[in-house]
Structure formats: C-alpha cells, structure tokens
Design an enzyme around this catalytic site. Structure first.
Site, PDB file in Angstrom:
ATOM      1  CG  HIS A  27      -0.298   0.353   2.506  1.00 17.88           C
ATOM      2  ND1 HIS A  27      -0.180   1.649   2.971  1.00 17.88           N
ATOM      3  CD2 HIS A  27       0.281  -0.424   3.460  1.00 17.88           C
ATOM      4  CE1 HIS A  27       0.428   1.642   4.147  1.00 17.88           C
ATOM      5  NE2 HIS A  27       0.726   0.391   4.460  1.00 17.88           N
ATOM      6  CB  CYS A  28       1.125   4.266  -1.805  1.00 18.98           C
ATOM      7  SG  CYS A  28      -0.431   4.514  -2.680  1.00 18.98           S
ATOM      8  CB  ALA A  29      -0.119   8.169   0.994  1.00 21.61           C
ATOM      9  NE  ARG A  31      -3.432   5.869  -6.187  1.00 19.67           N
ATOM     10  CZ  ARG A  31      -3.301   6.197  -7.460  1.00 19.67           C
ATOM     11  NH1 ARG A  31      -3.193   5.245  -8.368  1.00 19.67           N
ATOM     12  NH2 ARG A  31      -3.257   7.446  -7.848  1.00 19.67           N
TER      13      ARG A  31
END
Length: 451
Positions: A27-29, A31
């Site tokens: 995951h990113c910030a 998504r």
C-alpha cells in the site's frame, strides 16, 4: 462511528477474486496495490460500491483500490486474512504464476514501479523532516530562538537526518524490491556516508583502491547512487551464490558480496549516480530559467493525470536531487502545491453546493485531505466523478502555476501541501513569500467563485 475495517477487508478480498487470486499486496498513502494472478476476476462495480472504497484503478501490473487516509488500517486487516505482504522479505518470485502476463510489462513500467516501491515508504520520514525544517524557518523568522541555541541545533539535526541518511533509507527499501540482503545493502550505502570517507573527500587528497582512482564525491542526501547500487547488488548476489559451494555459503557469500559491491559503489556506480543526479538538477534549473512559467503551468495542470498513472513517484528523485544540489526547488514541488490545493478547493466548493449529507461529508473530508497533500480521495471520490470540479481544478492549478512560474516562486522546504506556505522564506526574501501566498490563496478565491 468507528469503521469496521475487518469487514471491509473481507469484502475487498472477495471483490478482487478471493485470496487465491492475490499474489501479494502493498500500500501507499491512499491505495491498496494488489498484485493479482488474474486481473479479469475482480468485480469493479462491487468494489466501488463498498463503503470505504473511493474507486478502483487498474494499471499495467497492479490492481489498485483507493481507500484514502485509512488505507493502513484496511491493509493490516487484509494481511491478517493470510494475504502475502508485498513489503515483506518473505515474498518470493515463485508466487507469480509462470504464465502471468504481468511479466511482459515494459521497461518503463518496471522502472516506475521500482521507484514507487522504493520512494513511497520514505514519505513519512521526509514529511516529518520537512515539517521540522518549517518549524526552524519560523523560529528564525520570528526570532523565537537563535540559530546558535542548543535547542535549535538539536532540531536542525532532527530535520537533516532523513535527508542526510537518505541513501540508507533507500537501500532498505530497494533491498526489498530487488531481493537483496538488507543488512549488506545498508552497509554498502553506509560506506558512501562513512565519516572517514567524507573527511577524506573534504581533505582534497587523492583517493584510490588497488591503485584505481575514486571520484571525490559526497553522497549525503543523494537518491540515485543508492538505488542504482542496490539494483546492481541483486546481480552480484546471484552471481556469488552461483559460484560458492553450499558448505561455505554462510561465510563466503556475504564476504564476497561486500568485497565486490563496495569498490563498485565507490569507483563506478556512486560517481555515475551522482553525475546523473547533478544532470537532472541542471536540466531542471535550465527549464526553470528558460521556460519556467510554461513548465510550472503545464505540470500543475497535468499533475492529476500524472498521479492517476502513478508516475508522480518518479518525480520524487528529481526534486530531491535538485534540493540536494541547490537547497531549493521552483518547478515540481511548486506545481504539486498548485495542483493539490486546486483539487482540495474544487472538492470543498462541491461540498458547499452539495445537497446530500453524504456528498457534503465526503467532499469536506477529501478536500481537507487534498490540502494536506493527499489528493486521491478528492480526485477520485468527487472531482473526477462529477467532472466539473475536475475541470475547475485543472484550470485553477494551471492559472496558479502560471502566476507562480512568472514570479519565480521558490520552496526552501520539501512540502506539497498548504504547509508549503511556511517553506517560502529563504534567499529570495519577502517577495517570494508574498508571491507564494498569492499563488496559494488564489485557489480559495477560486473556491468562493465556484461555491
């Protein structure tokens, strides 16, 4: 009311085709980034109907579910269900099916994915360090404390640490991406930053290894040398593992890898990466000098579409290289500030005019998130969905970028949110602060006109 992240996690896993269809998840910030065995199995409509899912984005090699600021909670619950954590060292390439079409992805996509995987985990550290730099800027501007005060010096060390040790942070993240032993990657990056080596460089005396000259470069706050070196180490590890006997691997492998990697880093890859970083900074400075206002305008207006493709992460090494070389930045971060504030302004304006409480709530929360630098909830949940807010946001960002480019607005702290207003104070003085405030305040005049 507290969200039921466990139920949302179960529903998302079901929506992407079940646990058996998932190779791994990162995951990113904002998504969830799924690596799926079959991208045709997910039910996009089912996923987007879930309360807590903003939208779904499909790229060449990932199936992305946009959650927003609470993505880490959902991620943790999905991992608890037995889905493989793609950030873990335990993820093996054997999890990918032999006929997986994603193996045929182009070189460009592979590069973007690698940069994204290496840069995204660094964002919290860079954000924290940037905010401390903002505090120090305020402290000297308003005479809260002297730059010679012990407290100031300690805060300055805290703010510099994430940037100074960036090669080590990158080595950790890159080692996971390129399947390199993390401790060895950190040691090689640490050699580039070793105080004895930097002192040797500062002394101006010739540096060599086995009579081979070493370029007198310093690598603090650099990006490209560490990324390149860890990638090269992936091949070195495989080669060493292939030639060493099984009975001696535990001793020979790490020793040989270090003895081979460190000289290559110092003699070839480090200087090459440093040259590439300086070249990027030179190109950016040239563009800012000759076509600055045009470049900022186009980049600010086009930033939402760059974010949609995930290519905004590829811009991070570029502006960090510029910061490392010059201590300021007038193109990429300025464009990101214009775009992020425009996305937030458009979403908030929509919220003011919306009739439904659910629309008002989503628009307000996502608008605030965008102003803080996280635009995906506003972009996908409101602006793209209702079209007119996105058109307004693109126009607003372009006009603000045009003004910022013409006036040469410069940021002295790496920030892409409204907090960038505190990073305007620098060598250009009050003029830069005033022009920066006008550039940023434009979006809220724009908001009032929309509302």
């Amino acid at each position: 009311m507290k969200k039921d992240y466990q139920k949302l996690a179960i529903d998302i896993v079901s929506g992407v085709g079940g646990k058996q269809n998932i190779n791994s998840l990162v995951h990113c910030a904002t998504r969830l980034r799924f690596d799926l065995k079959d991208d045709n199995k997910p039910d996009k409509e089912q996923l987007e109907s879930l309360n807590g899912v903003v939208t779904v984005v499909r790229t060449a090699n990932q199936y992305q579910v946009v959650i927003g600021n609470e993505v880490s909670h959902v991620f943790d619950e999905i991992i608890k269900l037995g889905v493989i954590n793609g950030d873990s060292d335990t993820v093996e390439s054997s999890n990918i099916q032999p006929n997986d079409p994603k193996k045929k992805e182009g070189i460009f996509n592979q590069i973007i994915d690698a940069i994204t995987a290496c840069m995204t985990p660094m964002i919290p550290a860079l954000t924290a360090a940037g905010m401390i730099k903002v505090i120090l800027s305020l402290a000297t501007t308003f005479n809260w404390m002297s730059s010679n005060a012990p407290t100031y010096k300690v805060l300055d060390i805290m703010g510099d640490s994430a940037f100074y040790f960036m090669p080590i942070l990158l080595a950790i993240n890159a080692s996971k991406r390129f399947k390199v032993n993390t401790s060895l990657a950190v040691i090689v990056a640490g050699i580039l930053l070793h105080p004895n080596f930097t002192a040797w460089v500062s002394s101006g005396k010739p540096i060599s290894f086995l009579s081979i000259p070493i370029a007198p470069d310093t690598y603090a706050a650099t990006v490209i040398p560490a990324l390149l070196m860890v990638w090269v180490m992936g091949f070195i590890e495989k080669g060493v593992d292939h030639i060493t006997p099984s009975s001696l691997k535990i001793i020979l492998n790490p020793t040989l890898i270090l003895l081979i990697s460190a000289p290559i880093a110092l003699i070839i890859v480090g200087p090459l990466g440093s040259f590439a970083g300086a070249g990027l900074a030179w190109v950016i400075n040239m563009l800012q000098g000759r076509l600055g206002f045009i470049m900022v305008t186009l980049l600010a207006a086009g930033m939402p579409f760059i974010v949609m493709t995930g290519m905004h992460h590829a811009l991070t090494p570029i502006f960090l290289s510029t910061f490392a070389s010059t201590g300021h930045e007038s193109l990429i971060l300025v464009a990101q500030v214009c775009s992020n504030l425009a996305q937030g302004a458009a979403a908030l304006a929509f919220g003011i005019r919306a009739k439904k409480p659910s629309q008002k709530s989503l628009a307000t929360s996502s608008g605030i998130s965008a102003i803080m630098g996280i635009t995906e909830p506003a972009m996908y949940g409101i602006n793209l969905k209702y079209k007119k807010p996105m058109i307004g946001a693109v126009i607003g960002a372009g006009v603000a970028g045009l003004y910022g480019g013409i006036m040469g607005v410069t940021l002295y702290v790496p920030q892409n949110s409204f907090m960038a207003i505190l990073g305007l104070n620098g060598a250009k003085g009050l003029t830069n602060v005033v022009n920066g405030v006008i550039m940023m305040a434009y979006h809220y005049l724009f908001l009032s006109l929309l509302a």
